[in-house]
Design an enzyme around this catalytic site. Structure first.
Site, PDB file in Angstrom:
ATOM      1  N   LYS A   1       0.844  -1.202   0.000  1.00 57.36           N
ATOM      2  CA  LYS A   1       0.000   0.000   0.000  1.00 57.36           C
ATOM      3  C   LYS A   1       0.885   1.260   0.000  1.00 57.36           C
ATOM      4  O   LYS A   1       2.099   1.175   0.264  1.00 57.36           O
ATOM      5  CB  LYS A   1      -0.908  -0.041   1.230  1.00 57.36           C
ATOM      6  CG  LYS A   1      -1.885  -1.237   1.224  1.00 57.36           C
ATOM      7  CD  LYS A   1      -2.762  -1.239   2.481  1.00 57.36           C
ATOM      8  CE  LYS A   1      -3.779  -2.360   2.454  1.00 57.36           C
ATOM      9  NZ  LYS A   1      -4.690  -2.318   3.629  1.00 57.36           N
TER      10      LYS A   1
ATOM     11  N   TYR B   1     -12.349  -3.992  -3.332  1.00 53.61           N
ATOM     12  CA  TYR B   1     -12.830  -4.395  -2.003  1.00 53.61           C
ATOM     13  C   TYR B   1     -14.236  -4.995  -2.034  1.00 53.61           C
ATOM     14  O   TYR B   1     -14.640  -5.652  -1.089  1.00 53.61           O
ATOM     15  CB  TYR B   1     -12.742  -3.232  -1.016  1.00 53.61           C
ATOM     16  CG  TYR B   1     -11.318  -3.064  -0.491  1.00 53.61           C
ATOM     17  CD1 TYR B   1     -10.760  -3.995   0.380  1.00 53.61           C
ATOM     18  CD2 TYR B   1     -10.518  -2.012  -0.904  1.00 53.61           C
ATOM     19  CE1 TYR B   1      -9.450  -3.878   0.834  1.00 53.61           C
ATOM     20  CE2 TYR B   1      -9.205  -1.878  -0.461  1.00 53.61           C
ATOM     21  CZ  TYR B   1      -8.684  -2.817   0.417  1.00 53.61           C
ATOM     22  OH  TYR B   1      -7.389  -2.709   0.859  1.00 53.61           O
TER      23      TYR B   1
ATOM     24  N   ASN C   1      -1.781  -0.248   7.344  1.00 54.19           N
ATOM     25  CA  ASN C   1      -1.197  -1.547   7.678  1.00 54.19           C
ATOM     26  C   ASN C   1      -0.323  -2.118   6.557  1.00 54.19           C
ATOM     27  O   ASN C   1      -0.159  -3.314   6.433  1.00 54.19           O
ATOM     28  CB  ASN C   1      -2.294  -2.516   8.123  1.00 54.19           C
ATOM     29  CG  ASN C   1      -3.404  -2.657   7.100  1.00 54.19           C
ATOM     30  OD1 ASN C   1      -3.274  -2.188   5.973  1.00 54.19           O
ATOM     31  ND2 ASN C   1      -4.479  -3.319   7.474  1.00 54.19           N
TER      32      ASN C   1
ATOM     33  N   HIS D   1      -1.778  -5.226   1.434  1.00 55.20           N
ATOM     34  CA  HIS D   1      -3.019  -5.995   1.252  1.00 55.20           C
ATOM     35  C   HIS D   1      -2.660  -7.394   0.786  1.00 55.20           C
ATOM     36  O   HIS D   1      -1.731  -7.548  -0.019  1.00 55.20           O
ATOM     37  CB  HIS D   1      -3.924  -5.355   0.189  1.00 55.20           C
ATOM     38  CG  HIS D   1      -4.985  -6.304  -0.273  1.00 55.20           C
ATOM     39  ND1 HIS D   1      -6.162  -6.479   0.408  1.00 55.20           N
ATOM     40  CD2 HIS D   1      -5.001  -7.199  -1.298  1.00 55.20           C
ATOM     41  CE1 HIS D   1      -6.877  -7.430  -0.197  1.00 55.20           C
ATOM     42  NE2 HIS D   1      -6.192  -7.883  -1.233  1.00 55.20           N
TER      43      HIS D   1
ATOM     44  N   GLU E   1      -9.133 -11.086  -7.450  1.00 54.58           N
ATOM     45  CA  GLU E   1      -8.252  -9.919  -7.354  1.00 54.58           C
ATOM     46  C   GLU E   1      -7.173  -9.939  -8.434  1.00 54.58           C
ATOM     47  O   GLU E   1      -6.838  -8.908  -9.011  1.00 54.58           O
ATOM     48  CB  GLU E   1      -7.621  -9.861  -5.957  1.00 54.58           C
ATOM     49  CG  GLU E   1      -8.655  -9.539  -4.882  1.00 54.58           C
ATOM     50  CD  GLU E   1      -8.121  -9.560  -3.464  1.00 54.58           C
ATOM     51  OE1 GLU E   1      -8.849  -9.137  -2.560  1.00 54.58           O
ATOM     52  OE2 GLU E   1      -6.974 -10.023  -3.245  1.00 54.58           O
TER      53      GLU E   1
HETATM   54  P1  ADP Z   1      -7.349  -7.176   5.497  1.00 50.51           P
HETATM   55  O1  ADP Z   1      -6.598  -6.111   4.727  1.00 50.51           O
HETATM   56  O2  ADP Z   1      -6.536  -7.689   6.655  1.00 50.51           O
HETATM   57  O3  ADP Z   1      -7.879  -8.274   4.626  1.00 50.51           O
HETATM   58  P2  ADP Z   1     -10.080  -6.152   5.646  1.00 50.51           P
HETATM   59  O4  ADP Z   1     -10.344  -6.829   4.341  1.00 50.51           O
HETATM   60  O5  ADP Z   1     -11.027  -6.426   6.768  1.00 50.51           O
HETATM   61  O6  ADP Z   1      -8.602  -6.436   6.162  1.00 50.51           O
HETATM   62  O7  ADP Z   1     -10.097  -4.571   5.440  1.00 50.51           O
HETATM   63  C1  ADP Z   1      -9.455  -3.991   4.340  1.00 50.51           C
HETATM   64  C2  ADP Z   1      -8.658  -2.799   4.782  1.00 50.51           C
HETATM   65  O8  ADP Z   1      -9.548  -1.769   5.257  1.00 50.51           O
HETATM   66  C3  ADP Z   1      -7.692  -3.046   5.930  1.00 50.51           C
HETATM   67  O9  ADP Z   1      -6.461  -3.604   5.541  1.00 50.51           O
HETATM   68  C4  ADP Z   1      -7.548  -1.646   6.497  1.00 50.51           C
HETATM   69  O10 ADP Z   1      -6.622  -0.857   5.762  1.00 50.51           O
HETATM   70  C5  ADP Z   1      -8.943  -1.068   6.319  1.00 50.51           C
HETATM   71  N1  ADP Z   1      -9.798  -1.245   7.504  1.00 50.51           N
HETATM   72  C6  ADP Z   1     -10.454  -2.377   7.863  1.00 50.51           C
HETATM   73  N2  ADP Z   1     -11.172  -2.187   8.988  1.00 50.51           N
HETATM   74  C7  ADP Z   1     -10.951  -0.900   9.355  1.00 50.51           C
HETATM   75  C8  ADP Z   1     -11.415  -0.068  10.428  1.00 50.51           C
HETATM   76  N3  ADP Z   1     -12.250  -0.535  11.349  1.00 50.51           N
HETATM   77  N4  ADP Z   1     -10.978   1.205  10.510  1.00 50.51           N
HETATM   78  C9  ADP Z   1     -10.155   1.689   9.572  1.00 50.51           C
HETATM   79  N5  ADP Z   1      -9.709   0.987   8.528  1.00 50.51           N
HETATM   80  C10 ADP Z   1     -10.079  -0.298   8.409  1.00 50.51           C
HETATM   81 MG    MG Z   2      -9.424  -8.390   3.240  1.00 45.61          MG
END
Ligand code: ADP
Ligand code: MG
Length: 201
Positions: free
Chosen positions: A14, A54, A156, A159, A170
């Site tokens: 990211k 997403y 974080n 992805h 994806e």
């Molecule tokens: P992952 O990336 O671990 O698969 P998710 O698919 O649940 O996680 O969410 C996608 C992305 O959205 C996360 O990596 C993060 O950047 C963001 N995100 C998810 N939940 C939150 C939240 N509660 N607050 C802020 N950002 C979030």
């Molecule tokens: Mg995810």
């Protein structure tokens, strides 16, 4: 038996990962476990591409909202809303801003259990609780609490696809079939062959 080693996962470094100069470190972690890099490019995504990415999985809105509510509850905190879909509507808008803010490195990694191995090395979504030793646990310190207060997505770094099915969608979304390179890595013989023949002279 060749099939299992053909599993693929989609991984994106990211904008914060690129800005933190962690591209090499992240690639190193996937390389050294034995996965094979079969596609890579640098892209500045559009908001539409991010929304599509997403929502490729139609359970994502519900699951991500529920995950966020649970994380607040587990810490004895009140979630911003009790409606998972209201939470993800905000997350999605913030994700569009986050993911279009700069260049992103898009990759496809291939190997046995690629999806699960990639996620294991990446760590859990919220850096505050990601395990030590994982990318998200070792290189960043964000939390939902801080990101929600700042009205932004949690930063974080990376992805990665959550399931084999998600990975297939994806990869199709971000890469043309001809951008996925089919080739052999010499080390695959050591990782996957039944016998380690021919090592000794
Ligand atoms: P992952 O990336 O671990 O698969 P998710 O698919 O649940 O996680 O969410 C996608 C992305 O959205 C996360 O990596 C993060 O950047 C963001 N995100 C998810 N939940 C939150 C939240 N509660 N607050 C802020 N950002 C979030
Ligand atoms: Mg995810």
């Amino acid at each position: 038996m060749k099939k299992f080693q053909e599993e693929m996962s989609f991984v994106a470094i990211k904008p914060d990962g690129v800005q933190r100069s962690l591209v090499g470190e992240i690639i190193k972690r996937y390389e050294r476990v034995g996965l094979k890099l079969v596609a890579m490019k640098m892209v500045v995504p559009t908001a539409d591409q991010i929304e599509q990415h997403y929502t490729l999985d139609d359970t994502w809105r519900q699951v991500t909202g529920e995950k966020t509510i649970k994380s607040y509850m587990d810490k004895g905190l009140t979630p911003p809303s009790n409606d998972p879909l209201a939470i993800t509507a905000v997350i999605l808008e913030n994700l569009k801003k986050y993911m279009t803010s700069g260049p992103v490195i898009m990759m496809v990694w291939q190997g046995a259990h690629a999806v699960k191995i990639v996620r294991k090395i990446l760590g859990g979504t919220e850096p505050l609780s990601s395990d030590v030793g994982t990318i998200r646990g070792d290189f960043v310190l964000d939390s939902y609490q801080i990101s929600d207060a700042g009205k932004r997505a949690v930063r974080n770094l990376v992805h990665a696809s959550g399931s084999v099915e998600e990975a297939e969608k994806e990869i199709k979304h971000w890469f043309k079939p001809e951008e996925i390179i089919k080739y052999r890595l010499v080390q695959e013989q050591i990782l996957y062959d039944v016998n380690l023949d021919g090592l000794l002279e």
